[in-house]
Design a protein around this motif. Structure first.
Motif, PDB file in Angstrom:
ATOM      1  N   VAL A 111      82.716 103.679  70.850  1.00  0.00           N
ATOM      2  CA  VAL A 111      82.587 102.783  70.158  1.00  0.00           C
ATOM      3  C   VAL A 111      81.908 101.677  70.958  1.00  0.00           C
ATOM      4  CG1 VAL A 111      83.511 100.851  68.649  1.00  0.00           C
ATOM      5  CG2 VAL A 111      84.630 103.343  68.862  1.00  0.00           C
ATOM      6  N   TYR A 112      82.266 101.053  71.957  1.00  0.00           N
ATOM      7  CA  TYR A 112      81.737  99.993  72.702  1.00  0.00           C
ATOM      8  C   TYR A 112      80.281 100.149  73.178  1.00  0.00           C
ATOM      9  CZ  TYR A 112      81.000  95.915  75.663  1.00  0.00           C
ATOM     10  OH  TYR A 112      80.342  94.679  76.005  1.00  0.00           O
ATOM     11  N   LEU A 113      79.995 101.076  73.710  1.00  0.00           N
ATOM     12  CA  LEU A 113      78.541 101.533  74.036  1.00  0.00           C
ATOM     13  C   LEU A 113      77.699 101.860  73.110  1.00  0.00           C
ATOM     14  CD1 LEU A 113      79.373 103.213  77.653  1.00  0.00           C
ATOM     15  CD2 LEU A 113      78.628 100.866  77.257  1.00  0.00           C
ATOM     16  N   PRO A 114      77.986 102.774  72.128  1.00  0.00           N
ATOM     17  CA  PRO A 114      77.250 103.273  71.276  1.00  0.00           C
ATOM     18  C   PRO A 114      77.050 102.514  69.949  1.00  0.00           C
ATOM     19  CG  PRO A 114      79.075 104.757  71.104  1.00  0.00           C
ATOM     20  CD  PRO A 114      79.096 103.792  72.214  1.00  0.00           C
ATOM     21  N   ASP A 115      77.983 101.583  69.577  1.00  0.00           N
ATOM     22  CA  ASP A 115      78.084 100.718  68.278  1.00  0.00           C
ATOM     23  C   ASP A 115      77.949  99.440  68.827  1.00  0.00           C
ATOM     24  OD1 ASP A 115      78.453 103.200  66.871  1.00  0.00           O
ATOM     25  OD2 ASP A 115      80.464 102.784  66.571  1.00  0.00           O
ATOM     26  N   ILE A 116      78.170  98.913  69.806  1.00  0.00           N
ATOM     27  CA  ILE A 116      78.008  97.516  70.071  1.00  0.00           C
ATOM     28  C   ILE A 116      77.019  97.178  71.047  1.00  0.00           C
ATOM     29  CG2 ILE A 116      79.257  95.605  71.002  1.00  0.00           C
ATOM     30  CD1 ILE A 116      81.974  96.851  69.759  1.00  0.00           C
ATOM     31  N   VAL A 117      77.049  97.796  72.032  1.00  0.00           N
ATOM     32  CA  VAL A 117      76.031  97.439  73.116  1.00  0.00           C
ATOM     33  C   VAL A 117      74.687  97.868  72.716  1.00  0.00           C
ATOM     34  CG1 VAL A 117      75.196  97.966  75.463  1.00  0.00           C
ATOM     35  CG2 VAL A 117      77.703  97.586  75.277  1.00  0.00           C
ATOM     36  N   GLN A 118      74.633  99.051  72.517  1.00  0.00           N
ATOM     37  CA  GLN A 118      73.234  99.701  71.911  1.00  0.00           C
ATOM     38  C   GLN A 118      72.859  99.400  70.557  1.00  0.00           C
ATOM     39  OE1 GLN A 118      73.496 104.186  72.404  1.00  0.00           O
ATOM     40  NE2 GLN A 118      74.080 103.876  74.794  1.00  0.00           N
ATOM     41  N   LYS A 119      73.437  98.757  69.849  1.00  0.00           N
ATOM     42  CA  LYS A 119      72.962  98.241  68.586  1.00  0.00           C
ATOM     43  C   LYS A 119      73.488  96.766  68.289  1.00  0.00           C
ATOM     44  CE  LYS A 119      73.978 102.679  66.024  1.00  0.00           C
ATOM     45  NZ  LYS A 119      74.717 103.426  65.159  1.00  0.00           N
ATOM     46  N   GLU A 120      73.306  95.735  69.379  1.00  0.00           N
ATOM     47  CA  GLU A 120      73.680  94.534  69.323  1.00  0.00           C
ATOM     48  C   GLU A 120      72.970  93.699  68.418  1.00  0.00           C
ATOM     49  OE1 GLU A 120      74.145  90.929  72.538  1.00  0.00           O
ATOM     50  OE2 GLU A 120      73.110  92.576  73.289  1.00  0.00           O
ATOM     51  N   SER A 121      71.719  94.302  68.332  1.00  0.00           N
ATOM     52  CA  SER A 121      70.785  93.616  67.190  1.00  0.00           C
ATOM     53  C   SER A 121      71.263  93.641  65.754  1.00  0.00           C
ATOM     54  CB  SER A 121      69.416  93.939  67.246  1.00  0.00           C
ATOM     55  OG  SER A 121      69.050  95.448  66.953  1.00  0.00           O
ATOM     56  N   HIS A 122      72.293  94.408  65.336  1.00  0.00           N
ATOM     57  CA  HIS A 122      72.622  94.809  64.152  1.00  0.00           C
ATOM     58  C   HIS A 122      74.049  93.932  63.845  1.00  0.00           C
ATOM     59  CE1 HIS A 122      70.653  98.910  64.150  1.00  0.00           C
ATOM     60  NE2 HIS A 122      69.821  97.915  63.844  1.00  0.00           N
ATOM     61  N   LEU A 123      74.718  93.383  64.918  1.00  0.00           N
ATOM     62  CA  LEU A 123      75.735  92.645  64.947  1.00  0.00           C
ATOM     63  C   LEU A 123      75.803  91.542  64.565  1.00  0.00           C
ATOM     64  CD1 LEU A 123      77.684  93.482  68.503  1.00  0.00           C
ATOM     65  CD2 LEU A 123      77.988  94.735  66.301  1.00  0.00           C
ATOM     66  N   TYR A 124      76.704  91.242  63.426  1.00  0.00           N
ATOM     67  CA  TYR A 124      76.948  89.696  62.814  1.00  0.00           C
ATOM     68  C   TYR A 124      78.153  89.119  63.363  1.00  0.00           C
ATOM     69  CZ  TYR A 124      72.993  90.497  59.583  1.00  0.00           C
ATOM     70  OH  TYR A 124      71.891  90.719  59.135  1.00  0.00           O
ATOM     71  N   LYS A 125      79.097  89.786  63.978  1.00  0.00           N
ATOM     72  CA  LYS A 125      79.863  89.300  64.599  1.00  0.00           C
ATOM     73  C   LYS A 125      80.202  90.044  66.010  1.00  0.00           C
ATOM     74  CE  LYS A 125      84.165  87.528  65.664  1.00  0.00           C
ATOM     75  NZ  LYS A 125      84.220  88.149  66.898  1.00  0.00           N
ATOM     76  N   LYS A 126      80.029  89.340  67.125  1.00  0.00           N
ATOM     77  CA  LYS A 126      80.248  90.107  68.459  1.00  0.00           C
ATOM     78  C   LYS A 126      81.659  89.924  68.987  1.00  0.00           C
ATOM     79  CE  LYS A 126      75.380  89.031  69.501  1.00  0.00           C
ATOM     80  NZ  LYS A 126      74.392  88.768  70.481  1.00  0.00           N
ATOM     81  N   PRO A 127      82.220  90.944  69.711  1.00  0.00           N
ATOM     82  CA  PRO A 127      83.619  90.635  70.250  1.00  0.00           C
ATOM     83  C   PRO A 127      83.466  89.457  71.320  1.00  0.00           C
ATOM     84  CG  PRO A 127      82.363  92.758  70.706  1.00  0.00           C
ATOM     85  CD  PRO A 127      81.556  92.190  70.067  1.00  0.00           C
ATOM     86  N   GLY A 128      84.419  88.893  70.973  1.00  0.00           N
ATOM     87  CA  GLY A 128      84.835  87.659  71.941  1.00  0.00           C
ATOM     88  C   GLY A 128      84.233  86.384  71.388  1.00  0.00           C
ATOM     89  N   TYR A 129      83.427  86.454  70.548  1.00  0.00           N
ATOM     90  CA  TYR A 129      82.923  85.142  69.902  1.00  0.00           C
ATOM     91  C   TYR A 129      83.404  85.049  68.512  1.00  0.00           C
ATOM     92  CZ  TYR A 129      79.192  85.571  73.302  1.00  0.00           C
ATOM     93  OH  TYR A 129      78.407  86.082  74.431  1.00  0.00           O
ATOM     94  N   SER A 130      83.558  83.604  68.104  1.00  0.00           N
ATOM     95  CA  SER A 130      84.235  83.082  66.878  1.00  0.00           C
ATOM     96  C   SER A 130      82.981  83.081  66.158  1.00  0.00           C
ATOM     97  CB  SER A 130      84.915  81.869  66.935  1.00  0.00           C
ATOM     98  OG  SER A 130      86.136  81.741  67.684  1.00  0.00           O
ATOM     99  N   MET A 131      83.204  83.066  64.656  1.00  0.00           N
ATOM    100  CA  MET A 131      82.195  82.941  63.589  1.00  0.00           C
ATOM    101  C   MET A 131      82.007  81.448  63.425  1.00  0.00           C
ATOM    102  SD  MET A 131      82.346  86.417  61.339  1.00  0.00           S
ATOM    103  CE  MET A 131      80.609  86.026  61.054  1.00  0.00           C
TER     104      MET A 131
END
Length: 75
Positions: A55-75
């Protein structure tokens, strides 16, 4: 359309998953204007030791430009 995939650690009850699916469906229909019958939601349970590679590497790190809410950050 749309289809929402929720990846999470095992251990949440079916009741909680149903409640979350209902809440997401309500928000998708209200915000995006799709009918209830157009929304689908699935849950994929990933074991904690596998989270980084599955999950973390393929869906979060490698697709960071697609994230609207990143882990560790408040909206």
């Amino acid at each position: 359309m749309p289809h929402v995939i929720i990846k999470l650690w095992p251990g949440q009850s079916e009741q909680k998953k149903l409640r979350l699916a209902e809440a997401i469906t309500e928000n998708v229909t209200a915000i995006l204007g799709y009918g209830n019958d157009a929304v689908s939601i699935s849950f994929e349970e990933v074991q904690p030791p596998d989270w980084r590679n599955q999950v973390y590497l393929p869906d979060i790190v490698q697709k960071e430009s697609h994230l609207y809410k990143k882990p560790g950050y408040s909206m």
